[in-house]
Enzyme design. Structure first.
Site, PDB file in Angstrom:
ATOM      1  N   SER A 290       0.661  -1.130  -0.047  1.00 21.56           N
ATOM      2  CA  SER A 290      -0.090  -0.027   0.146  1.00 21.56           C
ATOM      3  C   SER A 290       0.947   1.149   0.050  1.00 21.56           C
ATOM      4  O   SER A 290       2.162   1.058  -0.021  1.00 21.56           O
ATOM      5  CB  SER A 290      -0.840   0.008   1.366  1.00 21.56           C
ATOM      6  OG  SER A 290       0.051   0.412   2.550  1.00 21.56           O
ATOM      7  N   LYS A 291       0.203   2.349   0.146  1.00 25.86           N
ATOM      8  CA  LYS A 291       0.986   3.660  -0.100  1.00 25.86           C
ATOM      9  C   LYS A 291       1.822   3.623   1.061  1.00 25.86           C
ATOM     10  O   LYS A 291       3.064   4.132   1.029  1.00 25.86           O
ATOM     11  CB  LYS A 291       0.091   4.837   0.088  1.00 25.86           C
ATOM     12  CG  LYS A 291      -0.592   5.192  -1.274  1.00 25.86           C
ATOM     13  CD  LYS A 291      -1.544   6.629  -0.885  1.00 25.86           C
ATOM     14  CE  LYS A 291      -2.508   6.798  -1.842  1.00 25.86           C
ATOM     15  NZ  LYS A 291      -3.731   7.162  -1.511  1.00 25.86           N
ATOM     16  N   ARG A 292       1.628   3.219   2.505  1.00 23.98           N
ATOM     17  CA  ARG A 292       2.589   3.052   3.415  1.00 23.98           C
ATOM     18  C   ARG A 292       4.050   2.724   3.100  1.00 23.98           C
ATOM     19  O   ARG A 292       5.003   2.951   3.834  1.00 23.98           O
ATOM     20  CB  ARG A 292       2.063   2.218   4.460  1.00 23.98           C
ATOM     21  CG  ARG A 292       0.793   2.685   5.464  1.00 23.98           C
ATOM     22  CD  ARG A 292       0.800   1.725   6.741  1.00 23.98           C
ATOM     23  NE  ARG A 292       0.347   0.491   6.014  1.00 23.98           N
ATOM     24  CZ  ARG A 292       0.808  -0.625   6.118  1.00 23.98           C
ATOM     25  NH1 ARG A 292       1.929  -0.892   6.938  1.00 23.98           N
ATOM     26  NH2 ARG A 292       0.268  -1.809   5.787  1.00 23.98           N
ATOM     27  N   HIS A 293       4.043   1.871   1.975  1.00 25.08           N
ATOM     28  CA  HIS A 293       5.302   1.059   1.913  1.00 25.08           C
ATOM     29  C   HIS A 293       6.009   1.978   0.727  1.00 25.08           C
ATOM     30  O   HIS A 293       6.962   1.660   0.037  1.00 25.08           O
ATOM     31  CB  HIS A 293       5.126  -0.117   1.087  1.00 25.08           C
ATOM     32  CG  HIS A 293       4.436  -1.170   2.325  1.00 25.08           C
ATOM     33  ND1 HIS A 293       3.051  -1.513   1.931  1.00 25.08           N
ATOM     34  CD2 HIS A 293       5.088  -1.751   3.288  1.00 25.08           C
ATOM     35  CE1 HIS A 293       2.797  -2.218   3.051  1.00 25.08           C
ATOM     36  NE2 HIS A 293       3.761  -2.325   3.730  1.00 25.08           N
ATOM     37  N   GLY A 294       5.401   3.374   0.459  1.00 24.21           N
ATOM     38  CA  GLY A 294       6.062   4.195  -0.747  1.00 24.21           C
ATOM     39  C   GLY A 294       5.727   3.777  -2.138  1.00 24.21           C
ATOM     40  O   GLY A 294       6.351   4.413  -2.883  1.00 24.21           O
TER      41      GLY A 294
END
Ligand code: GLU
Length: 467
Positions: free
Chosen positions: A239-243
């Site tokens: 997800s976005k959390r992982h860049g």
């Protein structure tokens, strides 16, 4: 047999890493096999689909160069066709009207859950119920085979079997007549002659239902290849959390499509220990049998490394064409008089992204230098200004304006004035770029040209004199 693959995004969000990887694998397989690649927009979820997402997906695909041979088809434009097939299935008895109310289905479900059974439709309307409730618009259900197994040979995972008894009589049309997801996929895959369905493994549970539907329509099911998911470094779903961002955001952040494609192809596929693949190499080497069964892990550093690799090694004219929009975003005119390809060559060793390259290139394209005053104070003191004066005279009369001749001039002025190279080059660099950092000064001067170089030196002398 001509191979036909498709990418079938739902426009309920941007084109992300996972979707782009599915698209790439489908496209590569078609190209490798000399087949056709279809783009199909699955926009039947009208609440969540937007035109903006459709455009973003098309733009992302075009930017990646994953050109389609057919389409884009839009499912919302095919409702007549879906209606036709539903009518046919009702007539043939492979589908039936179901009048069960929501309340009944909810009670049924609650009872099954309480009895620790798997919730599923009990088939009350399957064989025609005694009395049809008045004023109820029925849904249409598929008559799923009651027993036996659905077995398919997944091209990535091998043989997969489902018990028919586990599969519900799927609703294929809602009470308002609109078709449902698994049904539209099946009609489209059949009508479009899709031979290979390559998609994320989150669709595995849909596959036996779709195979049963296809068989009911008298269509041989395509081959399926379910590609494992992509995880973040923490083992969670990407997800976005992982860049990870959308394809268009990578474009805007200064990635080359080649870098992203190369990154994507290695997410779940490999060829020996090779890391760098040109587009043509990917096409020549890609095969579904080498797609991994295990999930792959997203690594933004590797993507950045690949981007640097392509910035350094791709044809500079090509890199320049991708640099242009980034210069424009900074309010600069890429056709502003300096050779853009030369600028790429001067900066490509020192830029990780096109955004960085555009920022480092700014001084080539503006007549209003922003001076780094610390650099001015450090390099344009009395001695610095003296070396600049000496350079001005030498540059004004230099017969041939090229990097090698400019290099010689800097060396000569340094020797004549008793300066170290840096004592000549650094003041010059501040005068030309406004800062103490720039590509090699001879290359920079050569690109900028005599007239601009001299006027910048004059401006820097005025500026530092006033300071
Ligand atoms: N529209 C589906 C999705 O975006 C893909 C369907 C398919 O590939 O069969 O997840």
């Amino acid at each position: 047999m001509t191979v036909v693959t498709r990418f079938a995004p739902s426009p309920t969000g941007h084109l992300h890493i996972g979707g782009a990887r599915t698209a790439l694998f489908s496209w590569l397989y078609a190209r490798r096999q000399g087949g056709r690649f279809i783009l199909r927009v699955e926009d039947t979820d009208r609440e969540r689909s937007t035109d903006e997402y459709v455009q973003a997906i098309l733009e992302g695909m075009a930017w990646l160069g994953l050109e389609h041979d057919e389409g884009p088809y839009y499912q919302t434009q095919r409702f007549d066709r879906y209606g036709e097939v539903i009518t046919r299935m009702l007539a043939e008895g492979t589908a039936y009207h179901c009048y069960c109310s929501r309340e009944r289905l909810e009670t049924l479900r609650a009872d099954q859950m309480a009895a620790k059974e798997k919730p599923r439709y009990d088939g009350l309307c399957r064989d025609g119920r005694a009395s049809i409730p008045e004023g109820v618009n029925p849904v249409v259900r598929f008559r799923n085979p009651a027993d036996g197994q659905v077995v398919f040979e997944d091209l990535v995972r091998g043989s997969i079997a489902f018990e028919n008894a586990e599969l519900d009589d799927l609703i294929i049309a809602r009470s308002d007549g609109t078709p449902t997801y698994n049904f539209t996929v099946v009609v489209d895959d059949a009508d479009m002659g899709v031979t290979h369905v390559i998609r994320g493994d989150d669709h595995i549970n849909n596959t036996p239902r779709q195979i049963n539907l296809l068989r009911a329509l008298g269509v041989t099911p395509p081959a399926y290849a379910h590609v494992p998911m992509i995880l973040g470094a923490d083992g969670q779903r990407l997800s976005k959390r992982h860049g990870a961002v959308s394809v268009l955001q990578y474009r805007d952040e200064g990635y080359l499509p080649e870098a992203l494609l190369n990154y994507l192809v290695r997410l779940g596929w490999s060829h020996g220990d090779q890391e760098i693949f040109s587009r043509q190499e990917m096409i020549d080497l890609f095969d579904l049998t080498s797609v991994h069964r295990a999930p792959s892990t997203f690594n933004p550093d590797k993507l950045l490394w690949l981007n640097q690799h392509y910035l350094k090694t791709a044809d500079p004219a090509y890199v320049a064409s991708h640099l242009s929009p980034h210069l424009k975003r900074l309010g600069l005119d890429p056709a502003g008089g300096v050779d853009l390809v030369g600028v790429v060559v001067a900066l490509r060793e020192r830029s990780k992204t096109l955004v960085e390259m555009a920022e480092a290139a700014q001084f080539f394209f503006t007549d209003h230098l922003a001076y780094d005053e610390k650099a001015v104070a450090k390099h344009l003191g009395l001695e610095g200004r003296r070396s600049l004066q000496a350079m001005t005279e030498a540059l004004a009369t230099l017969s041939e304006w090229t990097a090698p001749t400019l290099h010689d001039v800097v060396e000569r002025i340094a020797a004549e004035g008793g300066w170290k190279m840096g004592q000549v080059a650094q003041p010059l660099r501040v005068a030309i770029s406004g800062t103490a950092v720039s590509p090699p000064i001879d290359q920079t001067l050569a690109l900028l040209g005599r007239e601009k170089s001299l006027s910048r030196i004059a401006a820097a002398l005025r500026h530092s004199d006033l300071g």
